[in-house]
Design a protein around this motif. Sequence first.
Motif, PDB file in Angstrom:
ATOM      1  N   GLN A  78     -21.284  26.613  47.641  1.00  0.00           N
ATOM      2  CA  GLN A  78     -20.976  26.066  46.813  1.00  0.00           C
ATOM      3  C   GLN A  78     -19.423  26.957  46.768  1.00  0.00           C
ATOM      4  N   SER A  79     -18.451  26.570  46.794  1.00  0.00           N
ATOM      5  CA  SER A  79     -16.967  27.578  46.175  1.00  0.00           C
ATOM      6  C   SER A  79     -15.794  26.529  45.170  1.00  0.00           C
ATOM      7  N   HIS A  80     -16.438  25.730  44.505  1.00  0.00           N
ATOM      8  CA  HIS A  80     -16.135  25.031  43.302  1.00  0.00           C
ATOM      9  C   HIS A  80     -15.452  26.648  42.563  1.00  0.00           C
ATOM     10  N   ASP A 113      -9.979  28.842  47.861  1.00  0.00           N
ATOM     11  CA  ASP A 113      -8.994  28.684  46.540  1.00  0.00           C
ATOM     12  C   ASP A 113      -8.260  29.964  46.204  1.00  0.00           C
ATOM     13  N   SER A 133     -17.330  13.793  46.562  1.00  0.00           N
ATOM     14  CA  SER A 133     -16.066  15.206  46.183  1.00  0.00           C
ATOM     15  C   SER A 133     -17.018  16.055  46.724  1.00  0.00           C
ATOM     16  N   ARG A 134     -16.262  17.141  47.837  1.00  0.00           N
ATOM     17  CA  ARG A 134     -16.297  18.277  48.766  1.00  0.00           C
ATOM     18  C   ARG A 134     -17.573  18.943  47.623  1.00  0.00           C
ATOM     19  N   GLU A 135     -17.573  18.746  46.805  1.00  0.00           N
ATOM     20  CA  GLU A 135     -18.929  19.500  46.194  1.00  0.00           C
ATOM     21  C   GLU A 135     -20.289  18.916  46.286  1.00  0.00           C
ATOM     22  N   ASP A 165     -12.988  15.695  52.118  1.00  0.00           N
ATOM     23  CA  ASP A 165     -12.783  17.256  51.779  1.00  0.00           C
ATOM     24  C   ASP A 165     -11.187  17.276  50.136  1.00  0.00           C
ATOM     25  N   SER A 221     -11.682  18.171  45.834  1.00  0.00           N
ATOM     26  CA  SER A 221     -12.502  18.260  44.292  1.00  0.00           C
ATOM     27  C   SER A 221     -12.537  17.580  43.808  1.00  0.00           C
ATOM     28  N   GLU A 248     -11.556  17.294  40.643  1.00  0.00           N
ATOM     29  CA  GLU A 248     -10.530  17.385  39.619  1.00  0.00           C
ATOM     30  C   GLU A 248      -9.128  16.394  41.015  1.00  0.00           C
ATOM     31  N   GLU A 249      -9.413  16.793  42.164  1.00  0.00           N
ATOM     32  CA  GLU A 249      -8.359  15.917  43.315  1.00  0.00           C
ATOM     33  C   GLU A 249      -8.904  14.747  43.148  1.00  0.00           C
ATOM     34  N   LEU A 293     -22.497  21.104  39.130  1.00  0.00           N
ATOM     35  CA  LEU A 293     -21.527  21.881  38.814  1.00  0.00           C
ATOM     36  C   LEU A 293     -21.668  22.643  37.518  1.00  0.00           C
TER      37      LEU A 293
END
Lengths: 123, 253
Positions: free
Chosen positions: A60-62, A86, B79-81, B141, B143, B145-146, B174
């Motif tokens: 996970q990279s959030h 990021d 989302s990516r996550e 790909d 997030s 938020e995006e 998350l």
Amino acid sequence: MKKVTNSDIIRLGQVVADIDLADAGAAAPGDREVSGVYCSDLLSDVMGGARPGEVWVTVQSHLNVVAVAALKELAAVVICGGRSVDVSILKKASEEGVVILLAKQSAFEVCGRLWELGLRHED
Amino acid sequence: MPRASAPVRKCRVDLHIHTALSPCAELEMLPDLIVMKAAAEGLDLIAICDHNSAENTAACIEAARGTPVRVLAGIECESREGVHVLGLFDGAESAGALQGFLWERLPDEANRPEFFGAQMVVSAQGEFVRYNERLLATGADASVEELIAKIRSLGGLALPAHVDKTYAGLLGVLGLVPEGVRLEGVEISGRADARDVRERFPQIAKLPFLRASDAHRLSEIGQAHTRVWLEHRTVGELKLALSGLDGRHLEDN
């Protein structure tokens, strides 16, 4: 099972060197003690399960990874699988004193090597 | 001078319904049958939200013409996550623009129908048009938020889906609502105990909860829904209801 004793306290510098991890941002404080390992990609699970001083292994990279690592006072986060992170995450991590390390290897491989170093997450 | 109260009426709303295009939805999830079932359940407003695709939204809107049911065009974005977020729009065109954004960011992998189902694009009458042969059951790909920002820039309403669930729910994945994300409301699943959700996740305790069915089968449509007081059945009015403005509001879930 082998018990970790005072004489074999494992420090972050050793983890970084043995597993060939790259510092994503600021250099990892090599003398930081590592108490164990937690592996999970669900942040809610990490909030419930990880213990202070552990190294957290994840894909996970959030940005929330930084908040959870700070909250749980983890020794470092290892983001696996050759992922890049990021800049906003690195900035936040340095503000919070969270160490982010990058691994080319999979989470399984990283966990295996950490186990070989003698690290555990004992219930 | 006191303002005249808006001529609002109570609507039964289910904002999360899949079609035969979605991985693991039953083949009977066809526009005409979905609308017929929604009408039979007394629903006034539904939203079609397939996984990462809006290809059946226009057909469902067409199928609802002349019926008491109004259909919104949506997508359940991943989302990516691995977080699911509903993007809801008045028309299929805006949902299509969101689909374009997602498809540029999905991995170039083929669907495996034996695992995920056939992913059928169909007409308003439920006739086969084509298969979507791309893997839709995965993350784009981008997030969370995006995704939320993109949905809003297209004029849509962004609702984190089934937030009570560990699998693909915003807070399960998350842990916290990401910093800087301001939510208008969240979707909770049919069986969720709202009080329990508020206790587990204090960050969203004060937000409006929209309960929806996440129907993958005809029999599930309307099994969970929310009563919302609206004048018109539009995304703009839903946003007013979530903010409790101009007499628009929703029941306490």
